[in-house]
Write a protein that holds these residues in place. Sequence first.
Motif, PDB file in Angstrom:
ATOM      1  N   ASN A  13      -3.764  -7.120  -1.292  1.00 58.38           N
ATOM      2  CA  ASN A  13      -4.926  -6.425  -1.843  1.00 58.38           C
ATOM      3  C   ASN A  13      -4.563  -4.959  -2.023  1.00 58.38           C
ATOM      4  O   ASN A  13      -4.341  -4.237  -1.045  1.00 58.38           O
ATOM      5  CB  ASN A  13      -6.126  -6.579  -0.903  1.00 58.38           C
ATOM      6  N   ALA A  14      -4.500  -4.514  -3.268  1.00 57.92           N
ATOM      7  CA  ALA A  14      -4.096  -3.139  -3.539  1.00 57.92           C
ATOM      8  C   ALA A  14      -5.134  -2.145  -3.043  1.00 57.92           C
ATOM      9  O   ALA A  14      -4.790  -1.039  -2.613  1.00 57.92           O
ATOM     10  CB  ALA A  14      -3.859  -2.944  -5.037  1.00 57.92           C
ATOM     11  N   PHE A  15      -6.426  -2.515  -3.078  1.00 58.38           N
ATOM     12  CA  PHE A  15      -7.475  -1.592  -2.622  1.00 58.38           C
ATOM     13  C   PHE A  15      -7.347  -1.309  -1.129  1.00 58.38           C
ATOM     14  O   PHE A  15      -7.408  -0.157  -0.682  1.00 58.38           O
ATOM     15  CB  PHE A  15      -8.853  -2.180  -2.943  1.00 58.38           C
ATOM     16  N   LEU A  16      -7.155  -2.356  -0.324  1.00 64.95           N
ATOM     17  CA  LEU A  16      -6.983  -2.159   1.121  1.00 64.95           C
ATOM     18  C   LEU A  16      -5.711  -1.374   1.420  1.00 64.95           C
ATOM     19  O   LEU A  16      -5.687  -0.549   2.346  1.00 64.95           O
ATOM     20  CB  LEU A  16      -6.961  -3.510   1.828  1.00 64.95           C
ATOM     21  N   LEU A  17      -4.661  -1.622   0.676  1.00 62.51           N
ATOM     22  CA  LEU A  17      -3.423  -0.873   0.886  1.00 62.51           C
ATOM     23  C   LEU A  17      -3.601   0.604   0.541  1.00 62.51           C
ATOM     24  O   LEU A  17      -3.044   1.474   1.218  1.00 62.51           O
ATOM     25  CB  LEU A  17      -2.295  -1.476   0.055  1.00 62.51           C
ATOM     26  N   ARG A  18      -4.384   0.888  -0.491  1.00 69.78           N
ATOM     27  CA  ARG A  18      -4.658   2.293  -0.815  1.00 69.78           C
ATOM     28  C   ARG A  18      -5.524   2.947   0.261  1.00 69.78           C
ATOM     29  O   ARG A  18      -5.321   4.115   0.607  1.00 69.78           O
ATOM     30  CB  ARG A  18      -5.332   2.389  -2.172  1.00 69.78           C
ATOM     31  N   CYS A  19      -6.492   2.211   0.811  1.00 73.59           N
ATOM     32  CA  CYS A  19      -7.288   2.742   1.933  1.00 73.59           C
ATOM     33  C   CYS A  19      -6.402   3.014   3.145  1.00 73.59           C
ATOM     34  O   CYS A  19      -6.558   4.041   3.824  1.00 73.59           O
ATOM     35  CB  CYS A  19      -8.399   1.756   2.289  1.00 73.59           C
ATOM     36  N   PHE A  20      -5.487   2.100   3.420  1.00 74.43           N
ATOM     37  CA  PHE A  20      -4.549   2.298   4.527  1.00 74.43           C
ATOM     38  C   PHE A  20      -3.679   3.531   4.304  1.00 74.43           C
ATOM     39  O   PHE A  20      -3.485   4.344   5.222  1.00 74.43           O
ATOM     40  CB  PHE A  20      -3.688   1.047   4.677  1.00 74.43           C
ATOM     41  N   SER A  21      -3.179   3.696   3.091  1.00 75.83           N
ATOM     42  CA  SER A  21      -2.361   4.871   2.785  1.00 75.83           C
ATOM     43  C   SER A  21      -3.163   6.152   2.921  1.00 75.83           C
ATOM     44  O   SER A  21      -2.666   7.158   3.440  1.00 75.83           O
ATOM     45  CB  SER A  21      -1.788   4.744   1.373  1.00 75.83           C
ATOM     46  N   GLY A  22      -4.424   6.126   2.462  1.00 74.99           N
ATOM     47  CA  GLY A  22      -5.262   7.316   2.612  1.00 74.99           C
ATOM     48  C   GLY A  22      -5.537   7.651   4.066  1.00 74.99           C
ATOM     49  O   GLY A  22      -5.534   8.824   4.458  1.00 74.99           O
ATOM     50  N   GLY A  23      -5.758   6.628   4.911  1.00 75.19           N
ATOM     51  CA  GLY A  23      -5.958   6.877   6.337  1.00 75.19           C
ATOM     52  C   GLY A  23      -4.724   7.460   7.006  1.00 75.19           C
ATOM     53  O   GLY A  23      -4.815   8.400   7.810  1.00 75.19           O
TER      54      GLY A  23
END
Length: 363
Positions: free
Chosen positions: A131-141
């Motif tokens: 899931n690219a959205f969750l991976l982007r949230c993880f990267s932002g965190g």
Amino acid sequence: MEEGERSPLLSQDAGGQEPPLAGSSPLTSRHPGPAPWEDQARRAGLGGVLACCFPWGSSCLKCLIFLSNFVFSLLSLLALAIGLWGLAVKGSLGSSWGGPLPADPMLGLVLGGLAFSAVSLAGCLGALCENAFLLRCFSGGILAFLVLEAVAGALVVAFWGQLQDDLEHVLHMAITHYQDDPDLCFLIDQVQLGLQCCGVASYQDWQWNLYFNCSSPGVQACSLPASCCIDPWEDGASVNDQCGFGALGLDEDAAQRVVHLEGCGPPLLQWLHSNIWAAGGYAIVVVVVQGAELLLATQLVWALAVHKRAAESEGLSTGPPDSAPSTLPNWSRADWQVRRKTRAPGWGLGLQASPPLPGEVSE
């Protein structure tokens, strides 16, 4: 039809054999060489390599991200559970519903564990489900954590001298409020037991505490905490809380046989100086691990994007873009031959045109 006349419906080659199907027929068209989407993926650089070998490359990235974040999520959930347990034992949250948040170290442990567990779980699910959205949230965190750590490190370096100067004042305040906070009490006891010291400059600094002051009417007057004693266990399994009773009323010769006389200020400052490089090394390791997590997550998002574009290109390139859709029935060559042998007598006499075989061009 005359004998020497050649019909386009019955066209044969010189050897009497029917010509093979033309290679340009849309039913049998073949495009030699790599597919267009393969060229596009190869031209995309490293992301294209991962896209061409997506099942292998993504598996490595997914395993690394999932396993590392799974371990971090377990540690974060453990810290969260410990913080909630500490708050429940002390009743810090039960007595403050609807009011301001309690100034409790356990609350910081709860909030930190909650934030780290949320980010780690986002990384786990994002890698597992692609899931690219969750991976982007993880990267932002992770990026937010890195920024906060950089700010905290800059503040420590900028105010390091002032922190050393204020160390004795902090210890005096901790001694004054020793009985007010169980966490502060535990921290002071651990410092005095670990460094084998008592007070700030000397053991007489405990006179600042209202309960241990010799003018106090309580039972702890002129006493010291058990952590100041030389042998607080007294060869027992548990700490003897009464080992320091009356120690402040003794002279130094008698008191040094029972409690430590040296204060904790100089030993604590020396301990900080000797362990500052180790603490910096741990901080660098944490930053490097988080940076590696951020890099892996970014690479996986990139690979997912390239793979998605390649899949879309493959879907759009199923047929040649310049070929018109065929109106011929979906018959095999054997069906066409049977159809030609059993065609009506009028065919071939100019009365009705017979449909040509695929690959044959009617004149």
